[in-house]
Design a protein around this motif. Structure first.
Motif, PDB file in Angstrom:
ATOM      1  N   GLY A  57      83.524  90.307  32.311  1.00  0.00           N
ATOM      2  CA  GLY A  57      83.100  88.912  32.319  1.00  0.00           C
ATOM      3  C   GLY A  57      83.993  88.036  31.482  1.00  0.00           C
ATOM      4  O   GLY A  57      84.780  88.498  30.661  1.00  0.00           O
ATOM      5  N   GLY A  58      83.868  86.742  31.707  1.00  0.00           N
ATOM      6  CA  GLY A  58      84.655  85.787  30.938  1.00  0.00           C
ATOM      7  C   GLY A  58      86.063  85.643  31.459  1.00  0.00           C
ATOM      8  O   GLY A  58      86.410  86.127  32.535  1.00  0.00           O
ATOM      9  N   GLN A  59      86.887  84.985  30.675  1.00  0.00           N
ATOM     10  CA  GLN A  59      88.276  84.725  31.028  1.00  0.00           C
ATOM     11  C   GLN A  59      89.164  85.180  29.875  1.00  0.00           C
ATOM     12  O   GLN A  59      88.868  84.909  28.713  1.00  0.00           O
ATOM     13  CB  GLN A  59      88.477  83.227  31.294  1.00  0.00           C
ATOM     14  N   LEU A  60      90.246  85.876  30.215  1.00  0.00           N
ATOM     15  CA  LEU A  60      91.129  86.429  29.195  1.00  0.00           C
ATOM     16  C   LEU A  60      92.547  85.922  29.390  1.00  0.00           C
ATOM     17  O   LEU A  60      93.003  85.734  30.523  1.00  0.00           O
ATOM     18  CB  LEU A  60      91.129  87.967  29.256  1.00  0.00           C
TER      19      LEU A  60
ATOM     20  N   CYS B 155      93.237  90.015  43.709  1.00  0.00           N
ATOM     21  CA  CYS B 155      92.261  90.592  42.785  1.00  0.00           C
ATOM     22  C   CYS B 155      92.008  89.698  41.579  1.00  0.00           C
ATOM     23  O   CYS B 155      90.943  89.769  40.969  1.00  0.00           O
ATOM     24  CB  CYS B 155      92.753  91.952  42.281  1.00  0.00           C
ATOM     25  N   VAL B 156      92.997  88.902  41.196  1.00  0.00           N
ATOM     26  CA  VAL B 156      92.921  88.127  39.960  1.00  0.00           C
ATOM     27  C   VAL B 156      93.124  86.650  40.273  1.00  0.00           C
ATOM     28  O   VAL B 156      93.971  86.287  41.101  1.00  0.00           O
ATOM     29  CB  VAL B 156      93.989  88.609  38.948  1.00  0.00           C
ATOM     30  N   ARG B 157      92.342  85.814  39.615  1.00  0.00           N
ATOM     31  CA  ARG B 157      92.440  84.368  39.778  1.00  0.00           C
ATOM     32  C   ARG B 157      92.956  83.746  38.489  1.00  0.00           C
ATOM     33  O   ARG B 157      92.556  84.149  37.390  1.00  0.00           O
ATOM     34  CB  ARG B 157      91.074  83.785  40.134  1.00  0.00           C
ATOM     35  N   VAL B 158      93.843  82.769  38.624  1.00  0.00           N
ATOM     36  CA  VAL B 158      94.441  82.089  37.476  1.00  0.00           C
ATOM     37  C   VAL B 158      93.671  80.809  37.182  1.00  0.00           C
ATOM     38  O   VAL B 158      93.364  80.033  38.090  1.00  0.00           O
ATOM     39  CB  VAL B 158      95.922  81.755  37.739  1.00  0.00           C
ATOM     40  N   ILE B 159      93.380  80.581  35.912  1.00  0.00           N
ATOM     41  CA  ILE B 159      92.692  79.364  35.486  1.00  0.00           C
ATOM     42  C   ILE B 159      93.542  78.664  34.430  1.00  0.00           C
ATOM     43  O   ILE B 159      93.933  79.282  33.439  1.00  0.00           O
ATOM     44  CB  ILE B 159      91.298  79.689  34.906  1.00  0.00           C
ATOM     45  N   GLY B 160      93.840  77.392  34.652  1.00  0.00           N
ATOM     46  CA  GLY B 160      94.645  76.641  33.698  1.00  0.00           C
ATOM     47  C   GLY B 160      96.128  76.892  33.885  1.00  0.00           C
ATOM     48  O   GLY B 160      96.572  77.546  34.828  1.00  0.00           O
ATOM     49  N   ASN B 161      96.936  76.392  32.926  1.00  0.00           N
ATOM     50  CA  ASN B 161      98.376  76.588  32.985  1.00  0.00           C
ATOM     51  C   ASN B 161      98.962  76.525  31.577  1.00  0.00           C
ATOM     52  O   ASN B 161      98.283  76.182  30.602  1.00  0.00           O
ATOM     53  CB  ASN B 161      99.029  75.534  33.894  1.00  0.00           C
ATOM     54  N   GLY B 162     100.237  76.872  31.491  1.00  0.00           N
ATOM     55  CA  GLY B 162     100.919  76.865  30.191  1.00  0.00           C
ATOM     56  C   GLY B 162     100.289  77.849  29.225  1.00  0.00           C
ATOM     57  O   GLY B 162      99.854  78.947  29.605  1.00  0.00           O
TER      58      GLY B 162
ATOM     59  N   TYR C 186      92.865  84.388  32.862  1.00  0.00           N
ATOM     60  CA  TYR C 186      92.737  85.168  34.095  1.00  0.00           C
ATOM     61  C   TYR C 186      91.305  85.680  34.243  1.00  0.00           C
ATOM     62  O   TYR C 186      90.636  85.993  33.243  1.00  0.00           O
ATOM     63  CB  TYR C 186      93.717  86.327  34.111  1.00  0.00           C
ATOM     64  N   THR C 187      90.854  85.752  35.482  1.00  0.00           N
ATOM     65  CA  THR C 187      89.538  86.288  35.775  1.00  0.00           C
ATOM     66  C   THR C 187      89.581  86.948  37.143  1.00  0.00           C
ATOM     67  O   THR C 187      90.530  86.742  37.912  1.00  0.00           O
ATOM     68  CB  THR C 187      88.474  85.175  35.747  1.00  0.00           C
TER      69      THR C 187
END
Length: 416
Positions: free
Chosen positions: A371-374, A402-409, A414-415
């Motif tokens: 869970g969460g975002q790392l 399998c993995v989704r990217v959140i944000g940038n820089g 990742y989640t």
């Protein structure tokens, strides 16, 4: 700086820039910088103030109707920035042709896209245009309205309330799509075996009411992705793919697709997933991110959308993606959504599907699965792998969906 969809460089003044003016006027704001080479280096333009007058005259003489634009001169570098605004009186034609941007090129639109521009410039939807066929029957629609809304008789007043007539009291395309027989493409479904060369079943539903198409598509999932499990004296229905997610995806495909395109909605059925491909891409008013996040709903076919809402085939507008995602909240593999200029694709995995990954990739999935975002640094620390290796494996997992990217820089997370 590099060229992109809404930014073009020109080292000299030739009439080719007029295609791009047409493209920006038709499909969205953009800039053309004169005095810049293709690689982004500055070469400058001699006598830029005089050149501005030449550019303005070329636009006014060559583009019809007159587009909205402005120019600014950077005298320190002798470059000109031409800003073109998307116009309200489409299509904007250069030598009788309309253009659009494809990556960094300006290309002529096809006939279907030209028709959409004409409709947009007239503030009309395709579903509002008069139907080619004016002798229509509504037995399927009547059955649904009586069943769902308890309407006793489907009269002309009811059809008018549903928005089935033009101002000239003719049936429109929305009425034709909901009539028992019409001339439109529909849904093409194929069930595959171990490969796409092994077709186990094939059904095409077209030229009939889209309500009947919806029911036929739902029956296919019941046939191949549902079974009954008997536990002692209880009989339980088991969904290999959540029926609610599938129904939502089919309803959205019918309501949001571009019906002016002569192509079927395609439903491809595999052992581990169902792929639903809807012609037409997104309406221009919303971005892919807004669509995927359910932040805004912009109906391409509001008459169809309102009817599907009344019949409870769809919930509140704009919630479809979130409802599909919620159906997979406890699943390891999540649905995938892909948006291009011409197609919207939804992939619904079978609930017990597993990722085809390496042992090191599995370590990353296990950490994200908690869970969460790392961040990549957090993943590297938890798995004991080097940062460079972690980033490389994350890229592989992104490619596999399998993995989704959140944000940038630096704030990238990742989640699953």
């Amino acid at each position: 700086m590099k060229e992109k969809k809404n930014l073009e460089f020109k080292s000299t003044i030739t009439n080719t820039f007029l295609k791009t003016v047409s493209a920006y006027s038709n499909f969205g704001d953009g800039e053309i910088w004169f005095g810049i080479n293709d690689d982004g280096s500055v070469c400058g333009i001699e006598h830029p103030e005089t050149v501005c007058i030449d550019i303005e005259n070329r636009i006014n003489d060559s583009i019809s109707p007159k587009p909205e634009f402005e120019m600014k001169v950077d005298t320190s570098k002798n470059i000109i920035c031409l800003t073109v605004r998307e116009g309200a009186y489409k299509p904007y034609l250069y030598k009788g042709k309309a253009y659009r941007r494809s990556d960094t090129a300006s290309i002529e639109v096809d006939q279907a896209e030209l028709k959409r521009l004409v409709l947009e410039g007239s503030n009309l939807y395709f579903e509002e245009l008069p139907s080619e066929k004016q002798t229509l029957r509504f037995e399927e629609l009547s059955k649904k309205l009586i069943e769902k809304l308890e309407i006793q008789t489907v009269s002309e007043d009811v059809l008018r309330t549903l928005g089935f007539y033009t101002k000239n009291r003719e049936y429109n395309n929305a009425a034709a799509l909901l009539s028992d027989e019409n001339t439109f493409y529909g849904i093409d479904m194929a069930r595959f075996g171990s490969s796409i060369n092994e077709i186990m079943d094939r059904e095409t539903f077209s030229r009939i009411s889209i309500l009947k198409q919806y029911d036929a598509a739902v029956n296919m999932i019941k046939r191949y992705y549902q079974y009954e499990e008997i536990n002692e004296i209880e009989r339980k229905k088991v969904d290999l793919i959540p029926e609610t997610a599938y129904r939502e995806a089919i309803a959205n495909a019918l309501v949001h697709r571009d019906w002016s395109i002569p192509a079927h909605i395609r439903i491809l059925m595999f052992k581990d997933r169902i792929e639903i491909k809807s012609p037409g891409g997104l309406p221009k008013e919303i971005t892919a991110d807004e669509y995927l996040n359910g932040e805004i709903s912009c109906l391409r076919n509001p008459i169809l959308g309102n009817l599907f809402f009344r019949l409870q085939y769809i919930e509140m507008f704009g919630t479809g993606i979130r409802r599909i995602q919620y159906s997979y909240r406890n699943a390891l593999i999540k649905p995938k959504f892909e948006v291009t200029d011409n197609v919207i694709s939804v992939v619904l995995p079978v609930l017990n599907s597993q990722y085809q990954v390496t042992s090191d990739e599995r370590k990353i999935i296990n950490e994200l699965g908690q869970g969460g975002q790392l961040s990549s640094s957090e993943i590297a620390k938890r798995t004991g792998m080097k940062k460079s290796k972690t980033l490389r494996l994350i890229e592989h997992l992104k490619e596999k969906g399998c993995v989704r990217v959140i944000g940038n820089g630096r704030g990238t997370k990742y989640t699953l």
